[in-house]
Write an enzyme that holds these catalytic residues in place. Structure first.
Site, PDB file in Angstrom:
ATOM      1  N   GLN A 111      43.211  94.203  12.470  1.00 53.66           N
ATOM      2  CA  GLN A 111      41.987  93.968  13.259  1.00 53.66           C
ATOM      3  C   GLN A 111      42.554  93.095  14.619  1.00 53.66           C
ATOM      4  OE1 GLN A 111      39.584  90.376  11.950  1.00 53.66           O
ATOM      5  NE2 GLN A 111      37.696  91.779  11.829  1.00 53.66           N
ATOM      6  N   TYR A 186      33.580  85.739  18.372  1.00 51.96           N
ATOM      7  CA  TYR A 186      34.877  85.719  19.197  1.00 51.96           C
ATOM      8  C   TYR A 186      34.644  86.405  20.609  1.00 51.96           C
ATOM      9  CZ  TYR A 186      36.192  84.328  14.440  1.00 51.96           C
ATOM     10  OH  TYR A 186      36.404  83.510  13.233  1.00 51.96           O
ATOM     11  N   ARG A 362      35.021  89.054  -0.272  1.00 53.85           N
ATOM     12  CA  ARG A 362      35.297  87.855  -1.220  1.00 53.85           C
ATOM     13  C   ARG A 362      35.629  88.500  -2.609  1.00 53.85           C
ATOM     14  NH1 ARG A 362      29.890  85.206   0.471  1.00 53.85           N
ATOM     15  NH2 ARG A 362      29.606  87.299   0.859  1.00 53.85           N
TER      16      ARG A 362
HETATM   17  C1  LIG Z   1      38.541  83.702   3.604  1.00 55.70           C
HETATM   18  C2  LIG Z   1      37.462  84.730   4.458  1.00 55.70           C
HETATM   19  C3  LIG Z   1      38.175  84.855   5.889  1.00 55.70           C
HETATM   20  C4  LIG Z   1      37.561  85.758   6.492  1.00 55.70           C
HETATM   21  N1  LIG Z   1      38.147  85.966   7.912  1.00 55.70           N
HETATM   22  C5  LIG Z   1      37.726  87.234   8.830  1.00 55.70           C
HETATM   23  C6  LIG Z   1      38.371  87.554   9.663  1.00 55.70           C
HETATM   24  O1  LIG Z   1      39.297  87.097  10.128  1.00 55.70           O
HETATM   25  N2  LIG Z   1      37.718  88.652  10.433  1.00 55.70           N
HETATM   26  C7  LIG Z   1      36.393  88.936  10.018  1.00 55.70           C
HETATM   27  O2  LIG Z   1      35.901  89.729  10.839  1.00 55.70           O
HETATM   28  N3  LIG Z   1      35.903  88.600   9.175  1.00 55.70           N
HETATM   29  C8  LIG Z   1      36.284  87.553   8.296  1.00 55.70           C
HETATM   30  N4  LIG Z   1      35.680  87.143   7.192  1.00 55.70           N
HETATM   31  C9  LIG Z   1      34.515  87.791   7.109  1.00 55.70           C
HETATM   32  C10 LIG Z   1      34.815  89.063   5.825  1.00 55.70           C
HETATM   33  O3  LIG Z   1      35.268  90.098   6.464  1.00 55.70           O
HETATM   34  C11 LIG Z   1      33.309  89.606   5.430  1.00 55.70           C
HETATM   35  O4  LIG Z   1      32.516  90.084   6.547  1.00 55.70           O
HETATM   36  C12 LIG Z   1      32.608  88.671   4.665  1.00 55.70           C
HETATM   37  O5  LIG Z   1      33.186  88.036   3.887  1.00 55.70           O
HETATM   38  C13 LIG Z   1      31.178  89.253   4.039  1.00 55.70           C
HETATM   39  O6  LIG Z   1      31.670  90.350   3.173  1.00 55.70           O
HETATM   40  P1  LIG Z   1      31.843  90.150   1.427  1.00 55.70           P
HETATM   41  O7  LIG Z   1      30.315  89.851   0.837  1.00 55.70           O
HETATM   42  O8  LIG Z   1      32.328  91.265   0.807  1.00 55.70           O
HETATM   43  O9  LIG Z   1      32.771  89.043   1.254  1.00 55.70           O
HETATM   44  C14 LIG Z   1      36.512  86.359   6.226  1.00 55.70           C
HETATM   45  C15 LIG Z   1      35.932  86.079   4.941  1.00 55.70           C
HETATM   46  C16 LIG Z   1      36.669  85.279   4.269  1.00 55.70           C
HETATM   47  C17 LIG Z   1      35.845  85.118   2.777  1.00 55.70           C
END
Ligand SMILES: Cc1cc2nc3c(=O)[nH]c(=O)nc-3n(C[C@H](O)[C@H](O)[C@H](O)COP(=O)(O)O)c2cc1C
Length: 405
Positions: A111, A186, A362
């Site tokens: 990314q 960002y 998650r």
């Molecule tokens: C601990 C953590 C760190 C994250 N860091 C980023 C990141 O560096 N870049 C990004 O685009 N999204 C980041 N996200 C967001 C996830 O990519 C995703 O958009 C979000 O968790 C929703 O998806 P999910 O329901 O499958 O968790 C992060 C999510 C979590 C839980």
């Protein structure tokens, strides 16, 4: 839907989910991709054994492609000094990490991130972080970095070059795909958003102008990696703030990216800077942030302003589905669904709705084995309860982790 036998339909959709598919020239063994989640496993910016083990577990769990979260394209693009930025000094460990994932049959995406004017990086080479316009640097307050400066045209040209150089480097160390971060508040998102982009020149004002830098970045990355190399782009369909990017805008933004030759769009939402809970949904992470924040000043700010920033959004599975479907109808490129996809019932629905791939965040932190379990058991569902403690404890010395399992 097959009216006489709905279960037959869902089986067919699941077969699709677990069958190979291509993004541009890259074949993935199934449709499940680990979402970029900044791992916080690169002390002093070096990818070592902890980061490798984290992604190897995901690879062993059956994911088709894993994403190294937030690979800053340049040193000043880091949110903090423990983030990895793309440079020759990490070539050897990065190459060996990627190689170990390839040996496990998993593709690797990187990314590409730049924080813009949102930084608490104490090693900043500039006096202040740079964004589209002069602004308060919310993240930097704890470090006494109160403001971000507006980029000059020369800074903008340099940023395009930084993305081009980073893309070249990333392809050369073995990444199979790149994901440009256009969302979550960002750097590039700050340009797209009318809330943060107050420029009066050709990079501000109309959406066409606000997209000028993101589209230049996409063109530079494409030039660096060539036509057959997969480029994904993660967008915020809505920032969820007054005066910010709205769902209607994101349809047009996606069409612009599509026309400019992006291979796949990841349809996310929210911003880390102003409205993170729109992205995550589930339990509010403000209490965990308050409990873990070390800076007295930040704790005070969180107490005063936290409630307006960390709004409550109850969790439902597939919480971005309706908005992402609008984009599905509007573009020809591939689409990656993200947001609350947690089990086979969701995966089948997403395949039926025409999404090409699914990113999981998650649910994979909670259980890296989830893809293999889903492939074995049609009724399988993630055990993640969306407590969001994995986000609230993101700065923990052990790196990101599920606090329950
Ligand atoms: C601990 C953590 C760190 C994250 N860091 C980023 C990141 O560096 N870049 C990004 O685009 N999204 C980041 N996200 C967001 C996830 O990519 C995703 O958009 C979000 O968790 C929703 O998806 P999910 O329901 O499958 O968790 C992060 C999510 C979590 C839980």
């Amino acid at each position: 839907m097959n009216p006489t036998n709905p279960s037959l339909d869902s089986r067919t959709s699941l077969e699709k989910c677990f069958s190979p598919a291509k993004i541009n020239g890259l074949e993935l063994k199934n449709r499940l991709i680990k979402a970029g989640t900044f791992e916080n496993m690169t002390p002093l910016g070096v990818p070592g054994s902890t980061l490798s083990a984290f992604h190897q577990r995901l690879a062993d769990g059956g994911i088709a492609m894993t994403t190294l979260g937030y690979c800053a394209v340049t040193a000043d693009g880091r949110l903090n000094e423990n983030m990895m930025y793309m440079h020759e000094g990490i070539r050897a460990p990065l190459t060996s990490l990627i190689h170990s994932l390839h040996e496990r049959g998993t593709a690797v995406s990187g990314q590409m991130g730049h924080c813009g004017g949102f930084s608490k990086n104490r090693e900043l080479q500039r006096r202040r972080p740079l964004g589209p316009s002069f602004a308060i640097n919310g993240l930097g307050l704890s470090q006494g970095m109160f403001f971000a400066d507006a980029m000059s045209i020369q800074d903008i040209d340099e940023m395009v070059d930084q993305y081009r150089d980073a893309a070249q480097f990333m392809k050369s160390v073995g990444f199979d795909a790149l994901e440009i971060h256009f969302g979550h508040g960002y750097g590039l998102c700050q340009f797209i958003s009318p809330k943060t982009n107050k420029r009066k020149d050709e990079y501000g004002g109309s959406l066409e102008n606000r997209m000028r830098l993101p589209l230049r970045v996409l063109a530079a990355v494409r030039e660096a990696v060539g036509d057959a190399f997969p480029i994904l782009g993660k967008i915020s369909m809505s920032e969820g703030v007054r005066g910010g990017i709205h769902y209607d805008d994101s349809v047009v933004i996606s069409q612009m990216l599509d026309r400019a030759g992006i291979d796949a769009i990841v349809c996310s939402g929210g911003t880390s800077t102003m409205n993170p809970m729109l992205m995550f949904r589930g339990d509010n992470m403000l209490p965990t942030m308050l409990a873990t924040e070390k800076s007295l000043l930040m704790r005070l700010i969180l107490r005063l302003a936290g409630k307006s920033m960390f709004r409550d959004y109850p969790y439902t599975d597939l919480y971005f589905l309706e908005q992402a479907k609008r984009i599905r109808e509007a573009v020809n490129c591939q689409l990656v669904y993200i947001g609350g996809a947690t089990g086979n019932d969701n995966f089948a629905d997403l395949m039926d709705a025409g999404f090409d791939f699914i990113q999981l965040g998650r649910s994979l932190l909670s259980d890296p084995e989830l893809p293999n379990r889903c492939a074995r058991d049609a009724g399988f569902k993630s055990r993640c309860v969306h407590c969001n403690e994995c986000v609230g404890t993101i700065e923990s010395p052990q790196g990101i982790h599920c606090t329950r399992y």
